[in-house]
Design a protein around this motif. Structure first.
Motif, PDB file in Angstrom:
ATOM      1  N   ASN A  20       0.711  -1.130   0.048  1.00 56.05           N
ATOM      2  CA  ASN A  20       0.177  -0.455   0.083  1.00 56.05           C
ATOM      3  C   ASN A  20       0.744   1.129  -0.168  1.00 56.05           C
ATOM      4  OD1 ASN A  20      -2.378   1.782   0.083  1.00 56.05           O
ATOM      5  ND2 ASN A  20      -2.818   1.185   2.236  1.00 56.05           N
ATOM      6  N   ILE A  21       2.049   1.453  -0.806  1.00 51.33           N
ATOM      7  CA  ILE A  21       2.633   2.125  -1.371  1.00 51.33           C
ATOM      8  C   ILE A  21       2.103   3.295  -2.061  1.00 51.33           C
ATOM      9  CG2 ILE A  21       5.006   3.025  -1.198  1.00 51.33           C
ATOM     10  CD1 ILE A  21       5.841   0.059  -0.425  1.00 51.33           C
ATOM     11  N   ARG A  22       2.032   4.649  -2.134  1.00 49.88           N
ATOM     12  CA  ARG A  22       1.805   5.490  -2.778  1.00 49.88           C
ATOM     13  C   ARG A  22       2.599   6.289  -2.877  1.00 49.88           C
ATOM     14  NH1 ARG A  22      -3.417   6.500  -3.269  1.00 49.88           N
ATOM     15  NH2 ARG A  22      -3.707   8.482  -3.783  1.00 49.88           N
ATOM     16  N   ARG A  23       3.165   7.319  -4.270  1.00 52.45           N
ATOM     17  CA  ARG A  23       4.533   6.983  -4.887  1.00 52.45           C
ATOM     18  C   ARG A  23       5.295   7.690  -4.168  1.00 52.45           C
ATOM     19  NH1 ARG A  23       1.102  13.540  -4.853  1.00 52.45           N
ATOM     20  NH2 ARG A  23      -0.546  12.904  -5.735  1.00 52.45           N
ATOM     21  N   ASN A  24       5.755   5.786  -4.299  1.00 48.59           N
ATOM     22  CA  ASN A  24       7.129   5.197  -3.574  1.00 48.59           C
ATOM     23  C   ASN A  24       7.759   6.334  -2.395  1.00 48.59           C
ATOM     24  OD1 ASN A  24       6.936   4.172  -6.129  1.00 48.59           O
ATOM     25  ND2 ASN A  24       8.629   5.310  -6.875  1.00 48.59           N
ATOM     26  N   VAL A  25       7.010   6.370  -1.327  1.00 46.68           N
ATOM     27  CA  VAL A  25       6.630   6.802  -0.997  1.00 46.68           C
ATOM     28  C   VAL A  25       7.220   5.592   1.128  1.00 46.68           C
ATOM     29  CG1 VAL A  25       6.618   8.647   1.636  1.00 46.68           C
ATOM     30  CG2 VAL A  25       5.674   9.018  -0.378  1.00 46.68           C
ATOM     31  N   ILE A  26       8.902   5.687   0.923  1.00 47.45           N
ATOM     32  CA  ILE A  26       8.576   4.645   2.186  1.00 47.45           C
ATOM     33  C   ILE A  26       9.740   5.534   3.179  1.00 47.45           C
ATOM     34  CG2 ILE A  26       8.810   2.895   1.049  1.00 47.45           C
ATOM     35  CD1 ILE A  26      11.333   2.452   0.367  1.00 47.45           C
ATOM     36  N   ARG A  27       9.392   4.095   4.459  1.00 42.81           N
ATOM     37  CA  ARG A  27      10.150   5.168   5.869  1.00 42.81           C
ATOM     38  C   ARG A  27      11.335   4.584   6.476  1.00 42.81           C
ATOM     39  NH1 ARG A  27       5.048   3.887   7.234  1.00 42.81           N
ATOM     40  NH2 ARG A  27       5.151   2.337   9.459  1.00 42.81           N
ATOM     41  N   VAL A  28      11.927   4.710   6.979  1.00 38.79           N
ATOM     42  CA  VAL A  28      13.146   4.522   7.763  1.00 38.79           C
ATOM     43  C   VAL A  28      12.990   2.992   9.051  1.00 38.79           C
ATOM     44  CG1 VAL A  28      15.164   3.958   8.767  1.00 38.79           C
ATOM     45  CG2 VAL A  28      14.983   6.119   7.031  1.00 38.79           C
ATOM     46  N   GLY A  29      12.960   2.222   8.670  1.00 34.86           N
ATOM     47  CA  GLY A  29      11.882   1.020   9.337  1.00 34.86           C
ATOM     48  C   GLY A  29      11.037   0.812   9.592  1.00 34.86           C
ATOM     49  N   GLN A  30      10.901   1.179   8.254  1.00 37.56           N
ATOM     50  CA  GLN A  30       9.172   0.190   7.323  1.00 37.56           C
ATOM     51  C   GLN A  30       9.473  -1.163   7.451  1.00 37.56           C
ATOM     52  OE1 GLN A  30       7.661   2.182   4.249  1.00 37.56           O
ATOM     53  NE2 GLN A  30       5.535   0.736   4.390  1.00 37.56           N
ATOM     54  N   LYS A  31       8.818  -2.245   7.421  1.00 41.05           N
ATOM     55  CA  LYS A  31       8.765  -3.316   7.129  1.00 41.05           C
ATOM     56  C   LYS A  31       7.929  -3.752   5.955  1.00 41.05           C
ATOM     57  CE  LYS A  31       9.466  -6.406  10.427  1.00 41.05           C
ATOM     58  NZ  LYS A  31       8.747  -8.086  11.604  1.00 41.05           N
ATOM     59  N   LEU A  32       8.551  -4.284   4.863  1.00 42.78           N
ATOM     60  CA  LEU A  32       7.952  -4.654   3.346  1.00 42.78           C
ATOM     61  C   LEU A  32       7.786  -6.061   3.072  1.00 42.78           C
ATOM     62  CD1 LEU A  32       9.775  -1.773   0.837  1.00 42.78           C
ATOM     63  CD2 LEU A  32       7.777  -1.392   2.423  1.00 42.78           C
ATOM     64  N   VAL A  33       6.818  -6.406   3.109  1.00 42.78           N
ATOM     65  CA  VAL A  33       6.111  -7.587   2.792  1.00 42.78           C
ATOM     66  C   VAL A  33       6.707  -7.906   0.861  1.00 42.78           C
ATOM     67  CG1 VAL A  33       4.807  -9.565   2.146  1.00 42.78           C
ATOM     68  CG2 VAL A  33       4.471  -7.825   3.947  1.00 42.78           C
ATOM     69  N   ILE A  34       7.251  -8.538   1.081  1.00 43.65           N
ATOM     70  CA  ILE A  34       8.364  -8.705   0.029  1.00 43.65           C
ATOM     71  C   ILE A  34       7.781 -10.242  -0.720  1.00 43.65           C
ATOM     72  CG2 ILE A  34       9.724  -9.173  -1.971  1.00 43.65           C
ATOM     73  CD1 ILE A  34      11.427  -7.099  -0.226  1.00 43.65           C
ATOM     74  N   TYR A  35       6.707 -10.664  -1.969  1.00 46.82           N
ATOM     75  CA  TYR A  35       6.609 -12.148  -2.648  1.00 46.82           C
ATOM     76  C   TYR A  35       7.624 -12.686  -2.935  1.00 46.82           C
ATOM     77  CZ  TYR A  35       2.481 -12.082   0.170  1.00 46.82           C
ATOM     78  OH  TYR A  35       0.992 -12.239   0.786  1.00 46.82           O
ATOM     79  N   VAL A  36       8.519 -13.730  -3.270  1.00 44.46           N
ATOM     80  CA  VAL A  36       9.118 -14.589  -3.726  1.00 44.46           C
ATOM     81  C   VAL A  36       9.402 -16.076  -4.366  1.00 44.46           C
ATOM     82  CG1 VAL A  36      11.179 -12.379  -2.634  1.00 44.46           C
ATOM     83  CG2 VAL A  36      11.180 -14.858  -1.682  1.00 44.46           C
ATOM     84  N   ASP A  37      10.046 -16.287  -4.797  1.00 46.07           N
ATOM     85  CA  ASP A  37      10.032 -17.568  -5.605  1.00 46.07           C
ATOM     86  C   ASP A  37      10.076 -18.835  -4.055  1.00 46.07           C
ATOM     87  OD1 ASP A  37       9.301 -17.631  -8.338  1.00 46.07           O
ATOM     88  OD2 ASP A  37      11.044 -17.740  -8.590  1.00 46.07           O
ATOM     89  N   LYS A  38       9.464 -19.589  -3.810  1.00 48.23           N
ATOM     90  CA  LYS A  38       9.509 -20.384  -2.719  1.00 48.23           C
ATOM     91  C   LYS A  38      10.816 -21.236  -2.469  1.00 48.23           C
ATOM     92  CE  LYS A  38       4.692 -21.621  -1.454  1.00 48.23           C
ATOM     93  NZ  LYS A  38       3.664 -22.935  -1.703  1.00 48.23           N
ATOM     94  N   ASP A  39      11.137 -21.425  -3.645  1.00 50.39           N
ATOM     95  CA  ASP A  39      12.300 -22.466  -4.257  1.00 50.39           C
ATOM     96  C   ASP A  39      13.952 -21.642  -4.151  1.00 50.39           C
ATOM     97  OD1 ASP A  39      12.242 -21.037  -6.400  1.00 50.39           O
ATOM     98  OD2 ASP A  39      12.427 -22.908  -8.075  1.00 50.39           O
ATOM     99  N   LYS A  40      13.293 -20.285  -4.033  1.00 48.97           N
ATOM    100  CA  LYS A  40      14.762 -19.014  -4.160  1.00 48.97           C
ATOM    101  C   LYS A  40      14.298 -18.142  -2.563  1.00 48.97           C
ATOM    102  CE  LYS A  40      15.306 -18.306  -8.598  1.00 48.97           C
ATOM    103  NZ  LYS A  40      16.030 -17.563 -10.421  1.00 48.97           N
TER     104      LYS A  40
END
Length: 520
Positions: A417-437
């Motif tokens: 739910n990032i708007r206009r590429n604004v992120i803050r230090v300490g923010q925990k981001l969810v990232i979905y990656v390939d299960k085998d990697k």
């Protein structure tokens, strides 16, 4: 509806017929050479047309999306011939077998020069796009028995951009105005604009062109009327004393229409002889084989993108008629066009696609997004993916993070739910990656946790002295100028290109910082 409109056309046709019968002047086709008494097409008209090409071509195709635009190996030893004699152009036009009168004069020459010299890059892009769009046009024209050369009309109408929207309100490849589109059966509402549907708008355009030919019986007048409307052409015929030759009523037509027929002739010439001018098609990697699946429940493009693992921009390119990335299938079914292999895959996964994050997009199956339902915990992992976390550090930007984990920045913004590429230090981001990697990307997350921007990156991101004056956007993986512009109301892709002195929209790269607009 079409029959009702055609009835009104018959009334216009009758009026034209009365005017024409009142004059004994011949309408014998003319070939006007460069020494004609007609003056050279005004520089203002040519420049206006050139600016239109600049704004239409490459808006959402010419971008850095991986796999969307690919290079073409072009085997040609030919060299651009900038200073051809008039006799060469005349001979080449005569060799084109066509029901159109392909006159050559100073007006046509000006547009040929524009296409082959001043706007070569745009023409090469359109040549590549024509491989996808021309078969659609040709099939509809052939079925109606109309000349296939009419496929060149969208070149000058929209530069083969189905999302083109004119200052006057015309939309789509064939640039239908709202009421004309509705009269020819095109649906236009808050979610759908079938004027932008390549297939349906082409069918409507073919019907419109056929009706116009039944009025005028002359293809140059038909395409002139397509541009400015039958009323303006009829008025020019009346003021001329009943003449029905385009060049004889030339100066009685609106200025834009005076350049329309010459531009059409020039487009026919250039697409026939582009190799002779060493114009190299830039191939758009749009699927040659595609198919539609009918959707009977509301569906968001992101649901399809995440489950089928196809970039959302590709879905948009194939389905430009949907204005909000939503297929509003509540009472009626709507088509979703996909590459052929993905359409069969969708059929087997349809239930999974429709149920994926459904409550987020369509609570109670309504075309609204549920307020406040933006927590990252509401996301279900896409098939074959697993969730990992990354904690934002000083110097991080969305585009670079997406690049580290081989995901699209649009997906990263969507997941968090990032708007206009604004992120803050300490923010925990969810990232979905390939299960085998998973282990590989977790190690990357640990390594990057101590990441500090290098001097070169810091310089690139700082843009010293301007931070207080402009709103900026950092390009992420999968970003295009068009997709970036969509995030900022009132900003167009052309604005971004101009503000950043970018001449080729393909050249933007992840991590690059772009000026979006001055701060108000």
């Amino acid at each position: 509806m079409i029959k009702k409109l055609f009835h009104s056309f018959k009334l216009i046709s009758a009026t034209v017929g009365i005017l024409i019968s009142a004059t004994a002047e011949s309408s014998t086709p003319q070939t006007i050479d460069s020494d004609t008494t007609l003056t050279v097409t005004t520089e203002a008209t040519i420049e206006q047309f050139a600016e239109s090409l600049d704004s239409l071509v490459g808006i959402w195709y010419m971008n850095s999306n991986p796999g969307l635009v690919m290079d073409t190996i072009y085997n040609s030893d030919l060299v651009e011939q900038a200073d051809l004699s008039d006799s060469v152009y005349i001979k080449r036009l005569e060799n084109i077998i066509s029901p159109f009168k392909l006159n050559y004069n100073s007006h046509v020459k000006a547009y040929i020069n524009l296409y082959t010299n001043k706007r070569r890059e745009q023409v090469e892009t359109m040549l590549g796009l024509s491989d996808y769009y021309f078969p659609i046009f040709e099939a509809a024209l052939d079925a109606k028995g109309l000349p296939l050369e009419l496929k060149y009309l969208p070149i000058i109408e929209s530069a083969l951009n189905p999302r083109a929207f004119s200052r006057a309100g015309a939309s789509g490849l064939w640039q239908f105005m709202y009421y004309t589109g509705k009269q020819y059966g095109l649906e236009v509402n808050s979610y759908v604009d079938e004027r932008r549907d390549p297939h349906k708008s082409t069918q409507a355009a073919v019907e419109f062109l056929d009706d116009l030919y039944n009025i005028y019986g002359d293809w140059q007048l038909v395409i002139a009327a397509y541009n400015c409307g039958p009323g303006n052409v009829n008025r020019a015929i009346r003021r001329s004393g009943g003449k029905r030759n385009f060049w004889e009523i030339f100066y009685l037509l609106p200025r834009e229409t005076r350049g329309y027929v010459p531009a059409f002739i020039a487009a026919t010439y250039v697409f026939t002889y582009h190799r002779e001018h060493n114009l190299r098609p830039v191939a758009a990697n749009l699927p040659v084989a595609s198919d539609t699946v009918m959707i009977s429940k509301p569906l968001h493009f992101s649901q399809v993108s995440d489950i089928l693992q196809v970039p959302i921009d590709v879905i948009r390119h194939l389905n430009p008629q949907y204005r909000k990335d939503i297929i509003p299938a509540q009472k009626d079914s709507y088509p979703l066009r996909l590459a052929f292999n993905l359409s069969t895959q969708f059929a087997s996964l349809e239930d999974s696609v429709l149920s994926y994050n459904r409550e987020k997009y369509f609570p109670e199956n309504q075309l609204v997004i549920k307020p406040g339902n933006t927590s990252t915990s509401s996301f279900s992992p896409p098939p074959g993916k697993e969730k990992i976390y990354y904690t934002v550090k000083s110097g991080d930007v969305v585009g670079l993070i997406a690049d580290w984990f081989d995901v699209y920045s649009s997906s990263l913004r969507y997941w968090n739910n990032i708007r206009r590429n604004v992120i803050r230090v300490g923010q925990k981001l969810v990232i979905y990656v390939d299960k085998d990697k998973v282990d590989h990307y977790q190690r990357i997350a640990q390594q990057k946790s101590g990441y500090t921007a290098s001097a070169s990156t810091a310089n690139q991101l700082a843009d010293t002295g301007n931070d207080g004056d402009y709103i900026y956007h950092t390009v992420g993986r999968g970003d295009s100028v068009w997709s970036i512009a969509r995030e900022y109301p009132g900003v167009t892709d052309s604005d971004i290109l101009r503000l950043n002195n970018i001449t080729n929209a393909q050249k933007i790269k992840p991590g690059q910082r772009l000026k979006i607009k001055p701060k108000s």
